[in-house]
Scaffold this motif. Structure first.
Motif, PDB file in Angstrom:
ATOM      1  N   ARG A   1     -12.871 -53.598  13.257  1.00 50.02           N
ATOM      2  CA  ARG A   1     -13.572 -53.333  14.523  1.00 50.02           C
ATOM      3  C   ARG A   1     -12.606 -52.927  15.638  1.00 50.02           C
ATOM      4  NH1 ARG A   1     -15.199 -57.970  15.016  1.00 50.02           N
ATOM      5  NH2 ARG A   1     -13.993 -58.819  16.714  1.00 50.02           N
ATOM      6  N   VAL A   2     -11.541 -53.727  15.836  1.00 49.11           N
ATOM      7  CA  VAL A   2     -10.642 -53.469  16.968  1.00 49.11           C
ATOM      8  C   VAL A   2      -9.855 -52.166  16.754  1.00 49.11           C
ATOM      9  CG1 VAL A   2      -8.818 -54.436  18.415  1.00 49.11           C
ATOM     10  CG2 VAL A   2     -10.508 -55.972  17.412  1.00 49.11           C
ATOM     11  N   SER A   3      -9.424 -51.911  15.517  1.00 51.05           N
ATOM     12  CA  SER A   3      -8.686 -50.662  15.249  1.00 51.05           C
ATOM     13  C   SER A   3      -9.573 -49.445  15.503  1.00 51.05           C
ATOM     14  CB  SER A   3      -8.186 -50.620  13.799  1.00 51.05           C
ATOM     15  OG  SER A   3      -7.318 -51.692  13.548  1.00 51.05           O
ATOM     16  N   ASN A   4     -10.845 -49.557  15.177  1.00 51.38           N
ATOM     17  CA  ASN A   4     -11.775 -48.457  15.439  1.00 51.38           C
ATOM     18  C   ASN A   4     -11.955 -48.250  16.930  1.00 51.38           C
ATOM     19  OD1 ASN A   4     -13.446 -46.873  13.298  1.00 51.38           O
ATOM     20  ND2 ASN A   4     -12.956 -48.836  12.361  1.00 51.38           N
ATOM     21  N   ARG A   5     -12.168 -49.334  17.669  1.00 51.12           N
ATOM     22  CA  ARG A   5     -12.376 -49.201  19.113  1.00 51.12           C
ATOM     23  C   ARG A   5     -11.145 -48.637  19.811  1.00 51.12           C
ATOM     24  NH1 ARG A   5     -15.653 -54.883  20.206  1.00 51.12           N
ATOM     25  NH2 ARG A   5     -17.658 -54.161  19.416  1.00 51.12           N
ATOM     26  N   LEU A   6      -9.968 -49.004  19.294  1.00 55.29           N
ATOM     27  CA  LEU A   6      -8.724 -48.492  19.892  1.00 55.29           C
ATOM     28  C   LEU A   6      -8.436 -47.053  19.459  1.00 55.29           C
ATOM     29  CD1 LEU A   6      -6.454 -51.667  19.542  1.00 55.29           C
ATOM     30  CD2 LEU A   6      -7.199 -50.611  21.690  1.00 55.29           C
ATOM     31  N   GLY A   7      -9.279 -46.511  18.583  1.00 52.42           N
ATOM     32  CA  GLY A   7      -9.105 -45.117  18.140  1.00 52.42           C
ATOM     33  C   GLY A   7      -7.876 -44.924  17.276  1.00 52.42           C
ATOM     34  N   LEU A   8      -7.599 -45.907  16.389  1.00 57.13           N
ATOM     35  CA  LEU A   8      -6.397 -45.820  15.556  1.00 57.13           C
ATOM     36  C   LEU A   8      -6.704 -45.476  14.105  1.00 57.13           C
ATOM     37  CD1 LEU A   8      -4.511 -48.926  17.002  1.00 57.13           C
ATOM     38  CD2 LEU A   8      -4.222 -46.517  17.609  1.00 57.13           C
ATOM     39  N   THR A   9      -7.967 -45.295  13.802  1.00 64.40           N
ATOM     40  CA  THR A   9      -8.363 -44.915  12.446  1.00 64.40           C
ATOM     41  C   THR A   9      -9.570 -43.990  12.517  1.00 64.40           C
ATOM     42  OG1 THR A   9      -9.204 -45.733  10.316  1.00 64.40           O
ATOM     43  CG2 THR A   9      -9.702 -47.079  12.241  1.00 64.40           C
TER      44      THR A   9
ATOM     45  N   ALA B   1     -12.476 -46.728  23.807  1.00 58.69           N
ATOM     46  CA  ALA B   1     -13.837 -47.291  23.789  1.00 58.69           C
ATOM     47  C   ALA B   1     -14.145 -48.125  25.027  1.00 58.69           C
ATOM     48  CB  ALA B   1     -14.023 -48.158  22.542  1.00 58.69           C
ATOM     49  N   GLY B   2     -13.111 -48.707  25.648  1.00 59.96           N
ATOM     50  CA  GLY B   2     -13.323 -49.628  26.764  1.00 59.96           C
ATOM     51  C   GLY B   2     -14.177 -49.040  27.879  1.00 59.96           C
ATOM     52  N   PRO B   3     -13.799 -47.872  28.455  1.00 57.67           N
ATOM     53  CA  PRO B   3     -14.591 -47.301  29.555  1.00 57.67           C
ATOM     54  C   PRO B   3     -16.046 -47.025  29.148  1.00 57.67           C
ATOM     55  CG  PRO B   3     -12.457 -46.211  29.375  1.00 57.67           C
ATOM     56  CD  PRO B   3     -12.576 -47.108  28.176  1.00 57.67           C
ATOM     57  N   LYS B   4     -16.257 -46.676  27.888  1.00 51.97           N
ATOM     58  CA  LYS B   4     -17.641 -46.415  27.428  1.00 51.97           C
ATOM     59  C   LYS B   4     -18.458 -47.707  27.451  1.00 51.97           C
ATOM     60  CE  LYS B   4     -16.020 -42.795  24.382  1.00 51.97           C
ATOM     61  NZ  LYS B   4     -15.637 -42.546  23.010  1.00 51.97           N
ATOM     62  N   PHE B   5     -17.853 -48.806  26.977  1.00 54.15           N
ATOM     63  CA  PHE B   5     -18.566 -50.095  26.996  1.00 54.15           C
ATOM     64  C   PHE B   5     -18.882 -50.503  28.436  1.00 54.15           C
ATOM     65  CE2 PHE B   5     -16.767 -51.011  22.670  1.00 54.15           C
ATOM     66  CZ  PHE B   5     -17.976 -51.276  22.045  1.00 54.15           C
ATOM     67  N   ILE B   6     -17.904 -50.320  29.337  1.00 53.72           N
ATOM     68  CA  ILE B   6     -18.103 -50.722  30.736  1.00 53.72           C
ATOM     69  C   ILE B   6     -19.222 -49.887  31.369  1.00 53.72           C
ATOM     70  CG2 ILE B   6     -17.013 -50.751  33.027  1.00 53.72           C
ATOM     71  CD1 ILE B   6     -14.416 -51.613  31.627  1.00 53.72           C
TER      72      ILE B   6
END
Ligand code: SF4
Length: 233
Positions: free
Chosen positions: A155-163, A218-223
């Motif tokens: 989950r976190v790797s996906n949100r950080l755009g690393l995979t 992903a952070g700005p999109k969630f916010i």
């Protein structure tokens, strides 16, 4: 001349090395394996038991288990029903008991009772997949052979755009091995598991409090989505 990695990989690598890793290391200086163990056999057993089960529950069960089963052959000798009863509360206990007994027999017979320290030998054992082997190699043998990919790391790797891969653990691992420095492969999983539990939670990530916000696509999109929801109320 060696081939230059694609631009996308170079961008991810820079973001990880310069920002994400240093921030995570500073935020979770004590990140470590949460399973209790004192030797490679114990970690192998605990990791097999941890499938679909919390670390706390596994640690509770192994506290008694490890006093009784000290060698691989102890697992090979015990009757299935007896072991099933002892590990029942970890869930999927029939399959897990089968794996433990098979693993114990294979280590006793083929490795003279010693846990092998290579990926090929470990994954040849009953009930041991690449993820379990990576846990043992990284934490009991201190070898960074691969990256443990669990639900938090995914989950976190996906949100950080690393995979580029949402669910395939083998492909996610390959992507991460290209962007995380090898000496940090084992630590990477501990850091992401800590972050996934504390901040980047599955349902409602706490992006506003996240130290990685400016480095996370992903952070700005969630916010923005949260603000939109709040306006509608
Ligand atoms: S900014 Fe949000 S989505 Fe990105 S890592 Fe932090 S909590 Fe997770």
């Amino acid at each position: 001349m060696p081939k230059q990695p694609p631009k996308k990989v170079l961008e991810r690598r820079t973001r990880v090395e310069k920002h994400i890793l240093p921030i995570l290391k500073q935020t979770y200086p004590d990140a470590h394996c949460r399973l209790d163990f004192t030797n490679p056999l114990e970690l192998l057993v605990a990791t097999i038991l941890s499938a679909q089960c919390t670390d706390d529950r596994v640690n509770f069960v192994t506290k008694t288990l490890f006093k009784k089963y000290r060698k691989a052959e102890d697992y090979a000798r015990v009757k299935a029903e007896e072991l099933e009863k002892e590990i029942q509360s970890t869930g999927f206990f029939r399959n897990k008991a089968k794996s433990l007994r098979g693993m114990g027999a294979a280590i006793a017979e083929e490795h003279r009772g010693k846990i092998p320290a290579t990926m090929d030998e470990l994954t040849a054992l009953p009930g041991v997949g690449r993820k379990t082997a990576n846990v043992v190699l990284g934490n009991a043998f201190h070898q960074n052979i691969g990256v443990v990919v669990d639900t938090h790391v995914t989950r976190v790797s996906n949100r950080l755009g690393l995979t580029d891969h949402a669910v395939d653990a083998v492909k996610i691992e390959q992507d991460l091995m290209q962007v995380v420095p090898q000496e940090d492969w084992t630590l990477w999983s501990h850091l992401l598991i800590h972050h996934g539990r504390a901040i980047c939670q599955a349902r409602k990530p706490k992006c506003e409090q996240c130290p990685l916000l400016v480095h996370c696509p992903a952070g700005p999109k969630f916010i923005a989505a949260e603000k939109k929801k709040a306006r509608k109320k």
